[in-house]
Design a protein around this motif. Sequence first.
Motif, PDB file in Angstrom:
ATOM      1  N   GLY A 109       0.797  -1.241   0.140  1.00 37.77           N
ATOM      2  CA  GLY A 109       0.073  -0.133  -0.008  1.00 37.77           C
ATOM      3  C   GLY A 109       0.809   1.281  -0.073  1.00 37.77           C
ATOM      4  N   ALA A 110       1.712   1.260   0.926  1.00 37.05           N
ATOM      5  CA  ALA A 110       2.704   2.402   0.731  1.00 37.05           C
ATOM      6  C   ALA A 110       3.359   2.599  -0.383  1.00 37.05           C
ATOM      7  N   ILE A 111       3.892   1.354  -1.045  1.00 40.23           N
ATOM      8  CA  ILE A 111       4.584   1.419  -2.427  1.00 40.23           C
ATOM      9  C   ILE A 111       3.594   1.998  -3.331  1.00 40.23           C
ATOM     10  N   ARG A 112       2.465   1.605  -3.329  1.00 39.64           N
ATOM     11  CA  ARG A 112       1.459   2.123  -4.271  1.00 39.64           C
ATOM     12  C   ARG A 112       1.162   3.820  -4.169  1.00 39.64           C
ATOM     13  N   GLU A 113       1.158   4.260  -2.988  1.00 43.04           N
ATOM     14  CA  GLU A 113       0.778   5.391  -2.539  1.00 43.04           C
ATOM     15  C   GLU A 113       1.945   6.260  -3.224  1.00 43.04           C
ATOM     16  N   LEU A 114       3.253   5.699  -3.290  1.00 43.70           N
ATOM     17  CA  LEU A 114       4.470   6.560  -3.867  1.00 43.70           C
ATOM     18  C   LEU A 114       4.402   6.550  -5.417  1.00 43.70           C
ATOM     19  N   GLY A 115       3.365   5.756  -5.800  1.00 40.21           N
ATOM     20  CA  GLY A 115       3.279   5.625  -7.367  1.00 40.21           C
ATOM     21  C   GLY A 115       4.401   4.685  -7.812  1.00 40.21           C
ATOM     22  N   LEU A 116       4.914   3.855  -7.188  1.00 40.25           N
ATOM     23  CA  LEU A 116       5.973   2.955  -7.504  1.00 40.25           C
ATOM     24  C   LEU A 116       5.405   1.511  -8.110  1.00 40.25           C
ATOM     25  N   ARG A 117       5.574   1.277  -9.180  1.00 42.61           N
ATOM     26  CA  ARG A 117       5.007   0.122  -9.979  1.00 42.61           C
ATOM     27  C   ARG A 117       6.114  -1.201 -10.414  1.00 42.61           C
ATOM     28  N   SER A 118       7.363  -1.076  -9.782  1.00 44.23           N
ATOM     29  CA  SER A 118       8.137  -2.141 -10.460  1.00 44.23           C
ATOM     30  C   SER A 118       9.297  -1.797  -9.441  1.00 44.23           C
ATOM     31  N   VAL A 119      10.052  -3.217  -9.293  1.00 44.67           N
ATOM     32  CA  VAL A 119      11.203  -3.229  -8.273  1.00 44.67           C
ATOM     33  C   VAL A 119      12.192  -4.202  -8.845  1.00 44.67           C
ATOM     34  N   ILE A 120      13.474  -4.002  -8.573  1.00 41.92           N
ATOM     35  CA  ILE A 120      14.654  -4.679  -8.730  1.00 41.92           C
ATOM     36  C   ILE A 120      15.353  -4.968  -7.370  1.00 41.92           C
ATOM     37  N   ASN A 121      15.426  -5.829  -6.769  1.00 39.27           N
ATOM     38  CA  ASN A 121      16.028  -6.429  -5.398  1.00 39.27           C
ATOM     39  C   ASN A 121      17.435  -7.043  -5.626  1.00 39.27           C
ATOM     40  N   VAL A 122      18.556  -6.402  -5.363  1.00 40.51           N
ATOM     41  CA  VAL A 122      19.742  -7.191  -5.595  1.00 40.51           C
ATOM     42  C   VAL A 122      20.254  -7.579  -4.417  1.00 40.51           C
ATOM     43  N   PRO A 123      20.408  -8.924  -4.154  1.00 43.93           N
ATOM     44  CA  PRO A 123      21.378  -9.249  -3.026  1.00 43.93           C
ATOM     45  C   PRO A 123      22.886  -8.875  -3.150  1.00 43.93           C
ATOM     46  N   VAL A 124      23.405  -8.582  -2.109  1.00 44.86           N
ATOM     47  CA  VAL A 124      24.984  -8.170  -1.933  1.00 44.86           C
ATOM     48  C   VAL A 124      25.708  -9.520  -1.450  1.00 44.86           C
ATOM     49  N   VAL A 125      26.355 -10.326  -2.128  1.00 46.35           N
ATOM     50  CA  VAL A 125      27.042 -11.657  -1.719  1.00 46.35           C
ATOM     51  C   VAL A 125      28.238 -11.478  -1.771  1.00 46.35           C
ATOM     52  N   TYR A 126      28.996 -12.073  -0.924  1.00 55.65           N
ATOM     53  CA  TYR A 126      30.449 -12.363  -0.677  1.00 55.65           C
ATOM     54  C   TYR A 126      30.693 -13.909  -0.083  1.00 55.65           C
ATOM     55  N   GLY A 127      31.419 -14.420  -0.687  1.00 55.10           N
ATOM     56  CA  GLY A 127      31.748 -15.628   0.011  1.00 55.10           C
ATOM     57  C   GLY A 127      30.625 -16.744  -0.060  1.00 55.10           C
ATOM     58  N   GLY A 128      29.559 -16.656  -0.750  1.00 57.46           N
ATOM     59  CA  GLY A 128      28.276 -17.235  -0.555  1.00 57.46           C
ATOM     60  C   GLY A 128      27.438 -16.939   0.478  1.00 57.46           C
ATOM     61  N   PHE A 136      15.676  -1.084  -5.865  1.00 54.25           N
ATOM     62  CA  PHE A 136      15.424  -0.006  -6.582  1.00 54.25           C
ATOM     63  C   PHE A 136      13.970  -0.188  -6.899  1.00 54.25           C
ATOM     64  N   LEU A 137      13.104   1.046  -6.759  1.00 49.64           N
ATOM     65  CA  LEU A 137      11.794   0.925  -7.044  1.00 49.64           C
ATOM     66  C   LEU A 137      11.602   2.109  -8.020  1.00 49.64           C
ATOM     67  N   MET A 138      10.657   1.675  -9.108  1.00 50.27           N
ATOM     68  CA  MET A 138      10.463   2.559 -10.278  1.00 50.27           C
ATOM     69  C   MET A 138       8.922   2.979 -10.299  1.00 50.27           C
ATOM     70  N   PRO A 139       8.661   3.892 -10.876  1.00 51.89           N
ATOM     71  CA  PRO A 139       7.204   4.260 -11.316  1.00 51.89           C
ATOM     72  C   PRO A 139       6.665   3.338 -12.523  1.00 51.89           C
ATOM     73  N   ARG A 140       7.601   3.217 -13.379  1.00 52.17           N
ATOM     74  CA  ARG A 140       7.146   2.339 -14.541  1.00 52.17           C
ATOM     75  C   ARG A 140       6.831   0.950 -14.398  1.00 52.17           C
ATOM     76  N   PRO A 141       5.843   0.414 -14.949  1.00 57.00           N
ATOM     77  CA  PRO A 141       5.517  -1.086 -14.476  1.00 57.00           C
ATOM     78  C   PRO A 141       6.511  -2.162 -14.712  1.00 57.00           C
ATOM     79  N   ALA A 142       7.401  -1.770 -15.983  1.00 54.90           N
ATOM     80  CA  ALA A 142       8.255  -2.961 -16.195  1.00 54.90           C
ATOM     81  C   ALA A 142       9.568  -2.291 -16.176  1.00 54.90           C
ATOM     82  N   VAL A 143      10.509  -3.500 -16.193  1.00 60.38           N
ATOM     83  CA  VAL A 143      12.112  -2.955 -16.416  1.00 60.38           C
ATOM     84  C   VAL A 143      12.702  -3.661 -17.426  1.00 60.38           C
ATOM     85  N   SER A 144      13.794  -3.553 -17.826  1.00 56.70           N
ATOM     86  CA  SER A 144      14.551  -3.943 -19.047  1.00 56.70           C
ATOM     87  C   SER A 144      15.747  -4.888 -18.399  1.00 56.70           C
ATOM     88  N   ASP A 145      16.302  -5.706 -19.378  1.00 51.79           N
ATOM     89  CA  ASP A 145      17.429  -6.457 -18.926  1.00 51.79           C
ATOM     90  C   ASP A 145      18.426  -5.500 -18.567  1.00 51.79           C
TER      91      ASP A 145
END
Length: 168
Positions: A109-128, A136-145
């Motif tokens: 609900g909070a994400i929608r109220e901010l007008g955000l419609r897509s997300v990319i979550n990146v794990p930060v990994v070291y040594g497994g 990153f959350l974007m107002p556009r509904p889709a993201v590209s490669d």
Amino acid sequence: MTAASSPTPALAGVQAIAQAYAAADAAAAFLAIDAYAHATLAHALCTINRYDAGAMRVLRLYSSNPVAYPPGGSKDKAGTAWGRHVLQERRVFVGEGEDAIREFFDDHGAIRELGLRSVINVPVVYGGACLGTVNFLMPRPAVSDADVHAARLAGLLALPAFQALDRP
């Protein structure tokens, strides 16, 4: 580059990240990484979270919108599909559209109220091990490669800051 020329925005971003690391300032590094990634992603919200594997929780270290998502906030991810995917399996999560955000995030609900419609979550990994996430959350509904690749690079740029957090 000559003394009279100015660095490109990308080079200025890299320089800001390098300066933050030279000063051993993780908070400044997170801010610079957010700004650097924004040039490519045009995201409206960036958060960076530390992962506590024992508690299966994430703790927000950085937010580009501290009013809506203040640093220090935490979320329990035990037993969630997102937690398994990102934190335990250490895979990038891409959520496109309001249905995906509603399915995977309790604060949809909070994400929608901010007008955000897509997300990319990146794990930060070291040594497994997953140390945290860069989100990153974007107002556009889709993201590209290309968006996913840029987000992954931002996650890699954050690795030294996460490692520094574990040093005495």
